[in-house]
Write a protein that holds these residues in place. Structure first.
Motif, PDB file in Angstrom:
ATOM      1  N   THR A   1      -0.659   5.817  18.667  1.00  0.00           N
ATOM      2  CA  THR A   1      -0.376   4.377  18.529  1.00  0.00           C
ATOM      3  C   THR A   1       1.016   3.993  18.984  1.00  0.00           C
ATOM      4  O   THR A   1       1.308   2.810  19.160  1.00  0.00           O
ATOM      5  N   GLY A   2       1.895   4.965  19.142  1.00  0.00           N
ATOM      6  CA  GLY A   2       3.255   4.681  19.574  1.00  0.00           C
ATOM      7  C   GLY A   2       4.203   4.330  18.449  1.00  0.00           C
ATOM      8  O   GLY A   2       5.385   4.128  18.681  1.00  0.00           O
ATOM      9  N   ARG A   3       3.730   4.284  17.205  1.00  0.00           N
ATOM     10  CA  ARG A   3       4.614   3.914  16.104  1.00  0.00           C
ATOM     11  C   ARG A   3       4.300   4.767  14.873  1.00  0.00           C
ATOM     12  O   ARG A   3       3.270   5.417  14.774  1.00  0.00           O
ATOM     13  N   ALA A   4       5.249   4.758  13.905  1.00  0.00           N
ATOM     14  CA  ALA A   4       5.092   5.525  12.674  1.00  0.00           C
ATOM     15  C   ALA A   4       4.018   4.885  11.798  1.00  0.00           C
ATOM     16  O   ALA A   4       3.816   3.672  11.844  1.00  0.00           O
ATOM     17  N   PRO A   5       3.358   5.678  10.958  1.00  0.00           N
ATOM     18  CA  PRO A   5       2.332   5.120  10.075  1.00  0.00           C
ATOM     19  C   PRO A   5       2.899   4.614   8.749  1.00  0.00           C
ATOM     20  O   PRO A   5       2.138   4.239   7.873  1.00  0.00           O
ATOM     21  N   TYR A   6       4.236   4.638   8.602  1.00  0.00           N
ATOM     22  CA  TYR A   6       4.848   4.227   7.335  1.00  0.00           C
ATOM     23  C   TYR A   6       6.109   3.411   7.589  1.00  0.00           C
ATOM     24  O   TYR A   6       6.788   3.571   8.601  1.00  0.00           O
ATOM     25  N   ARG A   7       6.396   2.514   6.622  1.00  0.00           N
ATOM     26  CA  ARG A   7       7.630   1.720   6.674  1.00  0.00           C
ATOM     27  C   ARG A   7       8.717   2.325   5.793  1.00  0.00           C
ATOM     28  O   ARG A   7       9.899   2.173   6.082  1.00  0.00           O
TER      29      ARG A   7
ATOM     30  N   THR B   1       0.828  -1.207   0.000  1.00  0.00           N
ATOM     31  CA  THR B   1       0.000   0.000   0.000  1.00  0.00           C
ATOM     32  C   THR B   1       0.855   1.247   0.000  1.00  0.00           C
ATOM     33  O   THR B   1       1.693   1.437   0.883  1.00  0.00           O
ATOM     34  N   LEU B   2       0.641   2.074  -1.002  1.00  0.00           N
ATOM     35  CA  LEU B   2       1.197   3.417  -1.014  1.00  0.00           C
ATOM     36  C   LEU B   2       0.091   4.354  -0.549  1.00  0.00           C
ATOM     37  O   LEU B   2      -0.960   4.442  -1.190  1.00  0.00           O
ATOM     38  N   HIS B   3       0.322   5.019   0.567  1.00  0.00           N
ATOM     39  CA  HIS B   3      -0.696   5.933   1.097  1.00  0.00           C
ATOM     40  C   HIS B   3      -0.485   7.313   0.496  1.00  0.00           C
ATOM     41  O   HIS B   3       0.598   7.888   0.588  1.00  0.00           O
ATOM     42  N   ASP B   4      -1.530   7.824  -0.108  1.00  0.00           N
ATOM     43  CA  ASP B   4      -1.459   9.068  -0.867  1.00  0.00           C
ATOM     44  C   ASP B   4      -1.457  10.282   0.051  1.00  0.00           C
ATOM     45  O   ASP B   4      -2.382  10.466   0.849  1.00  0.00           O
ATOM     46  N   GLY B   5      -0.427  11.105  -0.073  1.00  0.00           N
ATOM     47  CA  GLY B   5      -0.449  12.394   0.599  1.00  0.00           C
ATOM     48  C   GLY B   5      -1.442  13.289  -0.107  1.00  0.00           C
ATOM     49  O   GLY B   5      -1.334  13.514  -1.315  1.00  0.00           O
ATOM     50  N   PRO B   6      -2.433  13.805   0.596  1.00  0.00           N
ATOM     51  CA  PRO B   6      -3.548  14.471  -0.098  1.00  0.00           C
ATOM     52  C   PRO B   6      -3.185  15.839  -0.652  1.00  0.00           C
ATOM     53  O   PRO B   6      -2.736  16.713   0.091  1.00  0.00           O
ATOM     54  N   PRO B   7      -3.376  16.049  -1.947  1.00  0.00           N
ATOM     55  CA  PRO B   7      -3.247  17.407  -2.485  1.00  0.00           C
ATOM     56  C   PRO B   7      -4.420  18.251  -2.010  1.00  0.00           C
ATOM     57  O   PRO B   7      -5.438  17.715  -1.557  1.00  0.00           O
ATOM     58  N   TYR B   8      -4.277  19.548  -2.122  1.00  0.00           N
ATOM     59  CA  TYR B   8      -5.327  20.442  -1.670  1.00  0.00           C
ATOM     60  C   TYR B   8      -6.322  20.688  -2.801  1.00  0.00           C
ATOM     61  O   TYR B   8      -5.924  20.951  -3.940  1.00  0.00           O
TER      62      TYR B   8
ATOM     63  N   ALA C   1      -5.406   6.738   9.772  1.00  0.00           N
ATOM     64  CA  ALA C   1      -6.393   6.082  10.631  1.00  0.00           C
ATOM     65  C   ALA C   1      -7.663   5.738   9.863  1.00  0.00           C
ATOM     66  O   ALA C   1      -8.177   4.624   9.964  1.00  0.00           O
ATOM     67  N   PHE C   2      -8.180   6.686   9.075  1.00  0.00           N
ATOM     68  CA  PHE C   2      -9.446   6.374   8.401  1.00  0.00           C
ATOM     69  C   PHE C   2      -9.249   5.815   6.999  1.00  0.00           C
ATOM     70  O   PHE C   2     -10.221   5.393   6.370  1.00  0.00           O
ATOM     71  N   THR C   3      -8.008   5.758   6.522  1.00  0.00           N
ATOM     72  CA  THR C   3      -7.761   5.161   5.204  1.00  0.00           C
ATOM     73  C   THR C   3      -7.095   3.800   5.333  1.00  0.00           C
ATOM     74  O   THR C   3      -7.597   2.792   4.837  1.00  0.00           O
ATOM     75  N   LEU C   4      -5.974   3.745   6.017  1.00  0.00           N
ATOM     76  CA  LEU C   4      -5.260   2.470   6.153  1.00  0.00           C
ATOM     77  C   LEU C   4      -5.938   1.551   7.159  1.00  0.00           C
ATOM     78  O   LEU C   4      -6.037   0.341   6.946  1.00  0.00           O
ATOM     79  N   ARG C   5      -6.399   2.120   8.262  1.00  0.00           N
ATOM     80  CA  ARG C   5      -6.953   1.299   9.346  1.00  0.00           C
ATOM     81  C   ARG C   5      -8.379   0.872   9.095  1.00  0.00           C
ATOM     82  O   ARG C   5      -8.754  -0.284   9.347  1.00  0.00           O
ATOM     83  N   ASP C   6      -9.215   1.765   8.576  1.00  0.00           N
ATOM     84  CA  ASP C   6     -10.664   1.538   8.570  1.00  0.00           C
ATOM     85  C   ASP C   6     -11.219   0.972   7.270  1.00  0.00           C
ATOM     86  O   ASP C   6     -12.311   0.408   7.266  1.00  0.00           O
ATOM     87  N   ARG C   7     -10.508   1.142   6.167  1.00  0.00           N
ATOM     88  CA  ARG C   7     -11.068   0.708   4.888  1.00  0.00           C
ATOM     89  C   ARG C   7     -10.767  -0.759   4.616  1.00  0.00           C
ATOM     90  O   ARG C   7      -9.735  -1.288   5.033  1.00  0.00           O
ATOM     91  N   ALA C   8     -11.679  -1.387   3.849  1.00  0.00           N
ATOM     92  CA  ALA C   8     -11.464  -2.786   3.473  1.00  0.00           C
ATOM     93  C   ALA C   8     -10.234  -2.945   2.602  1.00  0.00           C
ATOM     94  O   ALA C   8      -9.560  -3.981   2.628  1.00  0.00           O
ATOM     95  N   ASP C   9      -9.908  -1.916   1.816  1.00  0.00           N
ATOM     96  CA  ASP C   9      -8.708  -1.980   0.979  1.00  0.00           C
ATOM     97  C   ASP C   9      -7.529  -1.280   1.642  1.00  0.00           C
ATOM     98  O   ASP C   9      -6.571  -0.874   0.983  1.00  0.00           O
ATOM     99  N   GLY C  10      -7.589  -1.161   2.960  1.00  0.00           N
ATOM    100  CA  GLY C  10      -6.482  -0.618   3.722  1.00  0.00           C
ATOM    101  C   GLY C  10      -5.463  -1.689   4.062  1.00  0.00           C
ATOM    102  O   GLY C  10      -5.209  -2.609   3.285  1.00  0.00           O
ATOM    103  N   THR C  11      -4.884  -1.606   5.257  1.00  0.00           N
ATOM    104  CA  THR C  11      -3.872  -2.583   5.671  1.00  0.00           C
ATOM    105  C   THR C  11      -4.276  -3.196   7.005  1.00  0.00           C
ATOM    106  O   THR C  11      -4.987  -2.574   7.801  1.00  0.00           O
ATOM    107  N   GLU C  12      -3.790  -4.394   7.247  1.00  0.00           N
ATOM    108  CA  GLU C  12      -4.168  -5.095   8.472  1.00  0.00           C
ATOM    109  C   GLU C  12      -3.663  -4.378   9.716  1.00  0.00           C
ATOM    110  O   GLU C  12      -4.335  -4.350  10.735  1.00  0.00           O
TER     111      GLU C  12
END
Length: 991
Positions: free
Chosen positions: A647-653, A61-68, A607-618
């Protein structure tokens, strides 16, 4: 072969007997017109959705940094999204389930501005419009730009879940943002404080560091005199006579400070010095006519800066003298008067004695060696007096939200630091004039220096003390248990080293920022965003335990409402009563109405993209975040702070960063300079694939350049590669599995090509895995143009066109097929449209697409280093031959290399082989004449006297015989076969 003279066949049109390439693949791409058709086709067959159905794949998963969502795309957007697309596509084709959910940042000030601007044009006052009506206008505006930008991104060939992107203004997103904020509320890191923050008078809100950019600005600079006051010059009763006498001699002298912000002088509360700096007492003995200094005045100055300071006052070294040293002990007993103290009309505003003490941040390399302190407008000064417990004595509120001196401030009330357009106001000049009037000015001037500006309005900002909400980054989180550190800062610094950074310098940049950063300012004084969903106890102080209401039941009511109604629920009538419920008296609490920093919004997207979506990450962690290098202080930074805080950890690897895009001369793009490159224009002229190829050719980790000449060069590279693909398509027009040859049965030249393919397969996979698109492109392009077009294809063109059903031709076509599958898939992440066109030319079908393929597995047994070494030697000898033949062609001794049959002499130092005899045998075995594209070649041992060389020599000779009417080789047997005018090979091929 014996000549057949008894049954001569009629003369044929031999061209019709050749195996010439057959393809409808056009030489001219016509990308601008044709690319939209492929986009439509991909949407119709649902390529992205089909890829999600591939089973047993590791998610990536590449998490998209949101453009404005507030304007058309610029070239930086195109670079950014194309790099992301290459990452996603290449990992998908390497066997991952590569997911990409586009996202947009929808809240914040720029959108508010646009709506306010529309209101002003209609004569409406924003403050008179119900807040949720105003927010609805903002939501509508953002949604419109999301739709526009989505189509612009898709036109660039960007793949992803475009039907279901994430938006920070979606109700669920607003719920999660509020929920994440309330985790800070509940874990004890949220607090309200009044401290200097970067404030934009033009936007009337606090700004985070990530919202600030630095530009050169010309500022007033002044040297100001603070008088040592007699009644306060002897602090301390235990002074010895010597010390008392020394201090007595300083009575009436002036401590001189220097500042580039004259407007802060009315808020001065102290002056500080450095305890280890050498200071002196200087007396004025002469003066020019135009000078604010007076003869007999004495000044306290750092010795290293004295000459500079007095020079600024137009005093040369003959006009002053140094009286003596002044020790830190002496300075510690002094107190000062403000320059405006006792001034007529000051109403006692500045009559309090100014504090005078040592501070670690004072230096003697700039200014005067003393620093004027206005703790309401400077962080170092604020922290000094906070640590001393003296903030209540030194904080002022002289500057309003609009950047104006408060009404009622003597001399300066109503004057603006910056005017309504963000330019220099009248406050600085007024302060300077008043200082000159009261005798408090020693010198003045102007200085050009780097100064903070709002990245949105481009107007300068000021440091201003205001009540704001902060996340404490050095306070233990929650129960203080160690999760990579007990504080947000400790956790962030630990997690930075658990992330892979591309380039590696990104780690150091973010680490140094995180080490030095202050507490996170979370609040903004605006309307369009997610509110700080908390309540404060009336009458309680921010330091009281019950100041903030921390109740999980209240929080739950809020998030449940946001899930259904969005954040607008916070602003509805009766919201306070609704959320407090029956457990609390609404009259006892205030509802916070500030909105969250938009960097908190985007920092929470994991949180609402990677964690909550079905196409997010475990685990809620992205494999990659990829943005520009400015996001080390922006999205990378805020996402890390937010995530480690909850969460105590970074959201990216992995974090990948790109530089900025400049014009061809390396200058920053600017509309005023007329050097901007608009993606839409490039696509209209060249096509999106050319823009994508520009991205692949550049080292994106550094600043890149783009312009008309650069794009022409990219287009030329594209044409060369397109011709390579066209050649393969033509040569494979009727290829089938029946034509395949096992690699073990192939000639060595073909096996060498397979070796190079195996080498390149590793290069491509390693490069894509490391996000090194430039390395991948250069390796594949060099292989295609140098190893293939200029060497292998050049040699085998004769066999492909002229041979009959020979092993050599079938082997060559088998290699072409293997090349085709690899080149098209390897290049598909870069040239998405062209490789689709190439693929469909050979494999048409309703559901066919190169983007549904993986990179073919390349057998390790194709690797043969000994063979590669051998053919390196062959190519070296061939190079000598081809260069010599080119000389003869220029001399017009031959028109084509096929007219030659040279003699090649082999010396003793013969590259790969143990002896010249071994080399001779091998070159004859592989038919070296074919390799050199000559009609013949003779191999001799020993270099002739006139061609002495270390490795090999060359003697030119013309080929003997007649020119074959079919293959154009000059051979002795031409005309001795059944078919007139052809050689034996061609005679057999015709049949």
């Amino acid at each position: 072969m014996c000549a057949d003279t008894t049954d001569t066949a009629p003369h044929l049109d031999y061209k019709s007997t050749l195996n010439l390439p057959k393809t409808d693949f056009p030489m001219r791409a016509g990308l601008p017109k044709r690319e939209p058709d492929w986009l439509q086709r991909w949407e119709e067959i649902g390529v992205y959705d089909q890829l999600r159905k591939k089973a047993s794949r590791t998610p990536f998963t590449l998490h998209d940094g949101p453009p404005y969502a507030n304007g058309h795309l610029h070239i930086g957007h195109a670079l950014n999204k194309t790099i992301k697309d290459m990452i996603v596509r290449s990992h998908q084709m390497m066997g991952f389930d590569a997911r990409y959910i586009p996202g947009w940042d929808c809240h914040g000030l720029p959108i508010e501005w646009k709506i306010e601007e529309q209101y002003r044009q209609k004569g409406k006052n924003k403050d008179e419009v119900p807040i949720n009506d105003f927010r609805a206008e903002c939501r509508k505006f953002a949604a419109g730009w999301v739709d526009i930008q989505r189509e612009e991104f898709k036109r660039l060939g960007i793949t992803g879940n475009w039907a279901d992107p994430y938006l920070t203004m979606d109700f669920h997103a607003e719920r999660v943002i509020a929920e994440e904020f309330m985790k800070f509320l509940m874990n004890g890191t949220l607090y309200q404080g009044s401290k200097p923050v970067m404030w934009s008078p033009m936007e009337q809100t606090a700004l985070a560091e990530a919202e600030v950019e630095y530009h050169d600005k010309e500022s007033f600079t002044i040297w100001v005199k603070f008088k040592v006051v007699a009644e306060n010059a002897f602090v301390g009763d235990d002074l010895g006579e010597t010390t008392r006498a020394a201090i007595q001699s300083i009575d009436g002298a002036y401590v001189v400070i220097w500042t580039t912000t004259p407007w802060t002088i009315p808020s001065n509360k102290a002056v500080v010095y450095g305890s280890d700096i050498s200071y002196g007492l200087y007396e004025i003995t002469g003066r020019p006519e135009e000078c604010w200094a007076r003869i007999g005045e004495r000044y306290l100055l750092a010795d290293s800066m004295a000459a500079d300071v007095l020079g600024r006052a137009r005093l040369d070294e003959t006009m002053y003298r140094r009286l003596r040293d002044v020790t830190a002990e002496e300075l510690s007993h002094l107190r000062l008067a403000h320059p405006f103290s006792g001034a007529e009309g000051s109403a006692g505003e500045w009559d309090d004695i100014r504090d005078f003490r040592a501070a670690d941040f004072v230096t003697d390399t700039e200014g005067t060696g003393f620093v004027h302190c206005a703790p309401s407008h400077g962080m170092e000064e604020y922290e000094l007096y906070r640590d001393l417990g003296m903030l209540s004595q030194v904080i002022t509120y002289n500057v309003t939200d609009e950047g104006m001196f408060r009404e009622g401030l003597p001399f300066f009330g109503g004057k603006f630091i910056l005017n309504r357009k963000g330019k220099e106001g009248d406050a600085n000049a007024a302060v300077i004039d008043k200082l000159a009037e009261v005798g408090g000015l020693l010198a003045r001037g102007k200085i050009k220096h780097s100064y903070p500006h709002s990245w949105r309005s481009k107007a300068p900002v000021i440091y201003r003390n205001t009540p704001q909400w902060f996340a404490a980054i050095d306070k233990p989180v929650g129960d203080g248990q160690d999760m990579h550190g007990t504080t947000i800062r400790e956790r962030a610094l630990t997690e930075i080293d658990n992330v892979n950074w591309t380039p590696k310098s990104g780690r150091n940049r973010l680490h140094s920022m995180m080490e030095a950063r202050p507490d996170w300012v979370l609040s903004r004084q605006r309307a369009w965003g997610v509110p700080l969903t908390c309540f404060t106890k009336k009458g309680a102080l921010p330091t009281d335990d019950d100041f903030l209401l921390r109740d999980p039941a209240v929080n739950q009511r809020i998030v449940e409402a946001f899930e259904v109604e969005g954040a607008d629920a916070w602003y509805e009538d009766g919201a306070k009563e609704r959320f407090l419920g029956n457990d609390y008296n609404p009259d006892d609490y205030d509802q916070v109405t500030d909105i969250l920093d938009v960097w908190f919004d985007s920092g929470s997207t994991h949180a609402f993209t990677l964690r909550d979506r079905a196409d997010g990450t475990e685990d809620g962690i992205a494999d990659v975040y990829m943005e520009g290098t400015d996001q080390h202080r922006g999205w990378f930074h805020s996402s890390l702070l937010q995530s480690v805080g909850t969460t105590g950890r970074a959201p990216y690897r992995n974090v990948v960063t790109h530089g900025f895009t400049l014009d061809e001369k390396g200058m920053k793009m600017s509309k005023s300079l007329g050097n901007t490159i608009v993606p839409e224009k490039v696509v209209q002229q060249y096509g999106a694939d050319i823009l994508r190829l520009w991205v692949a050719q550049t080292d994106y980790t550094l600043d890149q350049r783009i312009g008309p000449e650069i794009l022409k060069g990219v287009a030329d590279s594209y044409r060369r590669l397109r011709n390579t693909m066209r050649y393969m398509l033509g040569s494979l027009s009727d290829f089938s599995d029946a034509d395949r040859v096992d690699p073990a049965e192939m000639p060595e030249l073909e096996r060498w090509v397979l070796h190079r393919l195996a080498e390149l397969d590793k290069t491509v996979r390693d490069g894509y895995a490391k996000y090194d698109f430039q390395g991948v492109w250069q390796a594949v392009f060099t292989f295609a143009t140098v190893d293939l077009s200029a060497f292998y294809f050049d040699i085998r063109k004769d066999a492909l066109y002229c041979d009959g059903d020979t092993l050599q031709r079938r082997a060559a076509r088998t290699v072409l097929d293997l090349l085709f599958h690899r080149l098209t898939t390897w290049l598909a992440p870069v040239m998405v449209f062209t490789m689709e066109e190439v693929w469909l030319e050979r494999f048409p079908g309703a559901d066919s697409s190169v983007h549904l393929q993986d990179f073919p597995e390349t057998p390790l047994e194709w690797r043969d280093q000994e063979l590669d070494d051998k053919w390196h030697a062959v190519r070296s000898i061939r190079k000598t031959v081809t260069e010599k033949l080119e000389e003869k062609r220029v001399e017009k001794l031959i028109g084509s290399s096929l007219e030659a049959s040279p003699i090649v002499y082999l010396g003793n130092d013969i590259h790969f082989w143990d002896s010249a005899e071994d080399a001779k045998a091998y070159l004859e075995e592989i038919n070296f004449a074919d390799i050199c594209i000559t009609s013949g070649v003779k191999i001799e041992i020993g270099v002739p006297g006139d061609e002495i060389g270390v490795k090999h020599g060359f003697t030119f000779a013309k080929a003997e015989g007649e020119k074959c009417a079919r293959c154009w080789k000059v051979l002795p047997d031409v005309g001795q076969h059944r078919h007139a005018g052809v050689c034996g090979r061609c005679n057999d091929a015709i049949g």
